[in-house]
Write a protein that holds these residues in place. Structure first.
Motif, PDB file in Angstrom:
ATOM      1  N   THR A 489       1.006  -1.292  -0.176  1.00  0.00           N
ATOM      2  CA  THR A 489      -0.289   0.068   0.135  1.00  0.00           C
ATOM      3  C   THR A 489       0.718   1.211  -0.160  1.00  0.00           C
ATOM      4  OG1 THR A 489      -0.102   0.009   2.579  1.00  0.00           O
ATOM      5  CG2 THR A 489      -1.669  -1.269   1.268  1.00  0.00           C
ATOM      6  N   PRO A 490       0.354   2.520  -0.038  1.00  0.00           N
ATOM      7  CA  PRO A 490       1.113   3.804  -0.003  1.00  0.00           C
ATOM      8  C   PRO A 490       2.023   3.555   1.239  1.00  0.00           C
ATOM      9  CG  PRO A 490      -1.041   4.121  -0.511  1.00  0.00           C
ATOM     10  CD  PRO A 490      -1.129   2.806  -0.375  1.00  0.00           C
ATOM     11  N   ALA A 491       1.543   3.066   2.416  1.00  0.00           N
ATOM     12  CA  ALA A 491       2.717   3.125   3.683  1.00  0.00           C
ATOM     13  C   ALA A 491       4.154   2.425   3.328  1.00  0.00           C
ATOM     14  CB  ALA A 491       1.881   2.220   4.638  1.00  0.00           C
ATOM     15  N   ALA A 492       3.838   1.341   2.373  1.00  0.00           N
ATOM     16  CA  ALA A 492       5.150   0.864   1.907  1.00  0.00           C
ATOM     17  C   ALA A 492       6.078   2.084   1.375  1.00  0.00           C
ATOM     18  CB  ALA A 492       5.043  -0.297   0.860  1.00  0.00           C
ATOM     19  N   LEU A 493       5.703   2.820   0.263  1.00  0.00           N
ATOM     20  CA  LEU A 493       6.429   3.798  -0.241  1.00  0.00           C
ATOM     21  C   LEU A 493       7.024   4.937   0.913  1.00  0.00           C
ATOM     22  CD1 LEU A 493       4.166   5.024  -3.410  1.00  0.00           C
ATOM     23  CD2 LEU A 493       6.464   3.438  -2.909  1.00  0.00           C
ATOM     24  N   ALA A 494       6.316   5.104   1.972  1.00  0.00           N
ATOM     25  CA  ALA A 494       6.738   6.116   3.116  1.00  0.00           C
ATOM     26  C   ALA A 494       7.948   5.384   3.632  1.00  0.00           C
ATOM     27  CB  ALA A 494       5.600   6.055   4.017  1.00  0.00           C
ATOM     28  N   ALA A 495       8.066   4.097   3.824  1.00  0.00           N
ATOM     29  CA  ALA A 495       9.120   3.208   4.265  1.00  0.00           C
ATOM     30  C   ALA A 495      10.273   3.400   3.356  1.00  0.00           C
ATOM     31  CB  ALA A 495       8.826   2.031   4.855  1.00  0.00           C
ATOM     32  N   ILE A 496      10.128   3.145   1.856  1.00  0.00           N
ATOM     33  CA  ILE A 496      11.037   3.056   0.869  1.00  0.00           C
ATOM     34  C   ILE A 496      11.554   4.385   0.761  1.00  0.00           C
ATOM     35  CG2 ILE A 496      11.333   2.824  -1.578  1.00  0.00           C
ATOM     36  CD1 ILE A 496       9.162   0.811  -1.689  1.00  0.00           C
ATOM     37  N   MET A 497      11.025   5.593   1.185  1.00  0.00           N
ATOM     38  CA  MET A 497      11.684   7.024   0.907  1.00  0.00           C
ATOM     39  C   MET A 497      12.571   7.067   2.147  1.00  0.00           C
ATOM     40  SD  MET A 497       8.403   9.229  -0.084  1.00  0.00           S
ATOM     41  CE  MET A 497       9.084  10.766   0.040  1.00  0.00           C
ATOM     42  N   ARG A 509       3.018  -3.228 -11.273  1.00  0.00           N
ATOM     43  CA  ARG A 509       1.829  -4.429 -10.866  1.00  0.00           C
ATOM     44  C   ARG A 509       1.721  -4.111  -9.575  1.00  0.00           C
ATOM     45  NH1 ARG A 509       4.685  -5.769 -15.111  1.00  0.00           N
ATOM     46  NH2 ARG A 509       6.180  -7.115 -13.544  1.00  0.00           N
ATOM     47  N   CYS A 510       1.932  -3.205  -8.718  1.00  0.00           N
ATOM     48  CA  CYS A 510       1.553  -3.035  -7.196  1.00  0.00           C
ATOM     49  C   CYS A 510       0.043  -2.237  -7.308  1.00  0.00           C
ATOM     50  CB  CYS A 510       2.490  -2.572  -6.416  1.00  0.00           C
ATOM     51  SG  CYS A 510       3.923  -3.530  -6.260  1.00  0.00           S
ATOM     52  N   TYR A 511      -0.996  -2.799  -7.548  1.00  0.00           N
ATOM     53  CA  TYR A 511      -2.259  -2.258  -7.861  1.00  0.00           C
ATOM     54  C   TYR A 511      -2.829  -1.392  -6.747  1.00  0.00           C
ATOM     55  CZ  TYR A 511      -1.749  -4.955 -12.051  1.00  0.00           C
ATOM     56  OH  TYR A 511      -1.009  -5.619 -13.134  1.00  0.00           O
ATOM     57  N   LEU A 512      -2.495  -1.715  -5.581  1.00  0.00           N
ATOM     58  CA  LEU A 512      -2.846  -1.061  -4.501  1.00  0.00           C
ATOM     59  C   LEU A 512      -2.257   0.328  -4.076  1.00  0.00           C
ATOM     60  CD1 LEU A 512      -3.579  -3.973  -1.845  1.00  0.00           C
ATOM     61  CD2 LEU A 512      -5.108  -2.813  -3.261  1.00  0.00           C
ATOM     62  N   ILE A 513      -1.352   0.545  -4.820  1.00  0.00           N
ATOM     63  CA  ILE A 513      -0.406   1.950  -4.634  1.00  0.00           C
ATOM     64  C   ILE A 513      -1.162   2.739  -5.689  1.00  0.00           C
ATOM     65  CG2 ILE A 513       1.641   3.223  -4.700  1.00  0.00           C
ATOM     66  CD1 ILE A 513       2.809   0.607  -3.891  1.00  0.00           C
ATOM     67  N   PRO A 514      -1.826   3.959  -5.243  1.00  0.00           N
ATOM     68  CA  PRO A 514      -2.347   4.975  -6.304  1.00  0.00           C
ATOM     69  C   PRO A 514      -1.391   5.784  -6.813  1.00  0.00           C
ATOM     70  CG  PRO A 514      -2.790   5.898  -3.936  1.00  0.00           C
ATOM     71  CD  PRO A 514      -2.104   4.498  -4.004  1.00  0.00           C
ATOM     72  N   ALA A 515      -1.724   6.165  -8.236  1.00  0.00           N
ATOM     73  CA  ALA A 515      -0.590   7.032  -9.016  1.00  0.00           C
ATOM     74  C   ALA A 515      -0.327   8.196  -8.332  1.00  0.00           C
ATOM     75  CB  ALA A 515      -1.338   7.298 -10.244  1.00  0.00           C
ATOM     76  N   ALA A 516      -1.048   8.929  -7.689  1.00  0.00           N
ATOM     77  CA  ALA A 516      -0.579  10.064  -6.987  1.00  0.00           C
ATOM     78  C   ALA A 516       0.425   9.872  -6.135  1.00  0.00           C
ATOM     79  CB  ALA A 516      -1.794  10.752  -6.621  1.00  0.00           C
ATOM     80  N   SER A 517       0.532   8.748  -5.419  1.00  0.00           N
ATOM     81  CA  SER A 517       1.600   8.647  -4.471  1.00  0.00           C
ATOM     82  C   SER A 517       3.063   8.487  -5.058  1.00  0.00           C
ATOM     83  CB  SER A 517       1.388   7.341  -3.692  1.00  0.00           C
ATOM     84  OG  SER A 517      -0.171   7.227  -3.100  1.00  0.00           O
ATOM     85  N   PHE A 518       3.161   8.370  -6.366  1.00  0.00           N
ATOM     86  CA  PHE A 518       4.608   8.150  -6.893  1.00  0.00           C
ATOM     87  C   PHE A 518       4.844   9.451  -7.201  1.00  0.00           C
ATOM     88  CE2 PHE A 518       2.312   4.105  -8.824  1.00  0.00           C
ATOM     89  CZ  PHE A 518       3.085   3.342  -8.086  1.00  0.00           C
ATOM     90  N   ILE A 519       4.132  10.409  -7.341  1.00  0.00           N
ATOM     91  CA  ILE A 519       4.945  11.784  -7.252  1.00  0.00           C
ATOM     92  C   ILE A 519       5.599  12.247  -5.925  1.00  0.00           C
ATOM     93  CG2 ILE A 519       4.323  14.343  -7.279  1.00  0.00           C
ATOM     94  CD1 ILE A 519       1.834  13.554  -8.893  1.00  0.00           C
ATOM     95  N   GLU A 520       5.333  11.627  -5.020  1.00  0.00           N
ATOM     96  CA  GLU A 520       6.189  11.788  -3.933  1.00  0.00           C
ATOM     97  C   GLU A 520       7.446  11.567  -3.879  1.00  0.00           C
ATOM     98  OE1 GLU A 520       5.172  13.590  -1.265  1.00  0.00           O
ATOM     99  OE2 GLU A 520       2.862  13.855  -2.113  1.00  0.00           O
TER     100      GLU A 520
END
Length: 580
Positions: A489-497, A509-520
């Motif tokens: 989920t987008p919480a994984a992107l917060a840890a990746i950052m 193909r991580c479909y639970l992550i919205p497109a707007a989250s990639f801008i972060e």
């Protein structure tokens, strides 16, 4: 039979008609005087037949006796020329086939006759006529006549052979060659046979006098052609011998083996330029060559990809001490070793590529049991078990491990390998059908010095908490592939950052992550490449590229983490050459 004889008689009669009175308007052959014509008229005033062609008559017509060197075909051609000339002059140009074109020698004779007649009328004597025609023109005319006569002789032989084969009678009269039969072919010679090649020796029509023989001897004899090159092996003969210089003979007779005087270092320096197949053959020459050919310095690398290894062949290869071995897509037949646990040798393998190789579990376990110095290992699409994973864990110096698409990996195996491989820095464990416990053991016990990790394909078993644990365990990651981990989920992107050195990230193909989250992710200063295949439309991709101009998006379709070969480099593994 009577009709055939009658036709033959008519033919001879037409060719040799009864002598008639010579016409006064006939041009003389060489512009002879009336006196000589009167003397020779007696020779032609009787019936023309083969019996009257005496030597005197032939000499008067310009044809002398042939030497013994002349062939029988030359004799027949000369006689035929005489008969045709006599019959043509005596018939007063009233032959049965008057409309047929004349032969070459007849046309030549006519041209000579016309020329001689013209010169005779202008008061030029015979000597002047001879001087008009130079030696080169005479030789050219004689050569042309010889070629025609040679073709005429061939036509005569062909006609005789055809008549003999077609006839059922074996009478001697039909087997006897008629010298006048050649004349019957003078009308068909130019249509039946092509002219002979110029390379053939022309027939000589000049009288064979002593002067002509002297001229023939004075002509330089051309050198004989060089002998043809022998392409077949010469058989044993008594005259065959081998020439040896005195130094060679002394060496052979002394019985000294100069190879024995060379040191092993010099021999190895010579053998290192030989291919592997030649080394195997040299090993059968003698014991010393066998020992030198097995030296480890000659077997530093070996490529057996796409090959079929017979039983026990892999053991012979490993015993050579090869440090770099490529067995990608090889078919290794079982058994690969003489015993399951050989203890008489230790392998020196450091770089081993068994990607897509066909090998049994027992052979793979025995192979890895002999390897304790591995630095990079690839077992892509291989079948594993706990025993094999245990043998892998014994290589404490292992740096790169590729287990992509391997099967049989359990949570216990993952934990054992992660705890033992302390120097591991690159791990590819994607699409191995790991369980949730195996993923937990992986992120919990993974070495902290891992900088490249690929755990793609962990569907419904890899969650955001695993990513958080991984970030704490390996903060220095440079490459991270989380493709097809559809539970993120987008919480994984917060840890990746929070990764300070991350350069490559794949969340395709991580479909639970919205497109707007990639801008972060543009806030990550170290991020260079981002793969998000199957996540955005083309319009959204254009917007994202404008928002993240310094990051390359969707540049790599496949991950290169831990793989021995990348791109079209099929002759090297991990940047090391495998072929000489």
């Amino acid at each position: 039979m009577s009709s055939r004889k009658h036709k033959g008689a008519e033919n001879i009669e037409n060719l040799c008609p009864v002598a008639r009175k010579r016409s006064t308007s006939k041009n003389s052959a060489v512009g002879a005087a009336a006196v000589s014509a009167t003397k020779t008229s007696s020779l032609y005033e009787h019936t023309s037949s083969p019996s009257v062609l005496t030597f005197e008559a032939l000499e008067e017509m310009g044809i002398g006796m042939l030497d013994s060197e002349e062939s029988s075909s030359s004799a027949l051609s000369a006689i035929t020329l005489a008969v045709s000339t006599t019959s043509d002059e005596n018939s007063n140009e009233t032959t049965p086939c008057a409309n047929v074109p004349r032969m070459a020698h007849q046309q030549t004779r006519m041209s000579l006759n016309s020329t001689a007649s013209t010169l005779d009328n202008s008061g030029v004597n015979n000597n002047t006529i001879i001087e008009v025609f130079c030696e080169e023109s005479q030789e050219r005319l004689l050569l042309q006549s010889a070629e025609k006569l040679h073709a005429l002789a061939q036509a005569k032989r062909t006609a005789l052979a055809t008549s003999e084969c077609g006839s059922n009678s074996n009478s001697p009269s039909k087997r006897t060659r008629n010298p006048l039969a050649t004349v019957t072919c003078n009308n068909q010679i130019e249509t039946l046979l092509p002219p002979p090649p110029l390379q053939q020796t022309p027939l000589s029509l000049l009288p064979s006098t002593s002067k002509q023989a002297l001229l023939r001897q004075k002509k330089p004899t051309p050198p004989p052609p060089p002998p043809p090159t022998l392409t077949t092996r010469l058989g044993p003969t008594d005259n065959f011998f081998v020439y040896r210089t005195p130094s060679m003979s002394a060496h052979i007779s002394s019985g000294i083996n100069y190879f024995d005087r060379l040191s092993d270092e010099i021999l190895l320096d010579i053998f290192k330029w030989l291919p592997k197949k030649t080394l195997l053959r040299i090993a059968t020459v003698c014991r010393r060559f066998n020992c030198c050919a097995r030296d480890e310095t000659l077997w530093t690398r070996l490529d057996l990809g796409l090959r079929t290894l017979r039983p026990y062949a892999l053991e012979q290869v490993v015993r050579r001490g090869v440090p770099v071995l490529r067995l990608a897509q090889a078919d290794i037949q079982d058994p690969a070793f003489t015993c399951e646990s050989p203890t008489d040798f230790q392998s020196r393998l450091q770089y081993l590529d068994l990607s897509l190789a066909s090998i049994s579990l027992s052979s793979l376990r025995t192979l890895l049991a002999q390897c304790r110095q591995l630095r990079k290992l690839s077992l892509e699409h291989a079948e594993l078990n706990d025993e094999i994973c245990f043998e892998i864990a014994q290589n404490s110096s292992l740096e790169t491990l590729n287990l992509s698409m391997a099967s049989g990996i359990t949570a216990q195996s993952v934990r054992q390998m992660m705890e033992s491989l302390s120097k591991l820095n690159s791990l590819n464990i994607s699409w191995t059908d790991l369980s949730a416990d195996a993923v937990t053991a992986l992120v919990t016990h993974i070495p902290s010095n891992v900088i490249r990790l690929n755990v793609a394909g962990c569907r419904r078993v890899l969650f955001d908490t695993h990513v958080v644990t991984l970030q704490k365990r390996c903060p220095q990651l440079l490459e991270l592939d989380l493709s097809d981990c559809n539970s993120l989920t987008p919480a994984a992107l917060a840890a990746i950052m929070k990764f300070n050195s991350l350069e490559y990230l794949s969340v395709s193909r991580c479909y639970l992550i919205p497109a707007a989250s990639f801008i972060e992710l543009k806030k990550m200063t170290s991020l260079t490449y981002l793969d998000i295949f199957g996540m955005l439309s083309d319009a959204a991709m254009e917007v994202l590229e404008k928002q993240m101009p310094k990051i390359g998006i969707n540049k790599f379709i496949h991950s290169s983490v831990g793989r021995p070969t990348v791109g079209t480099r099929r002759t090297s593994i991990w940047g090391l050459r495998t072929r000489d």
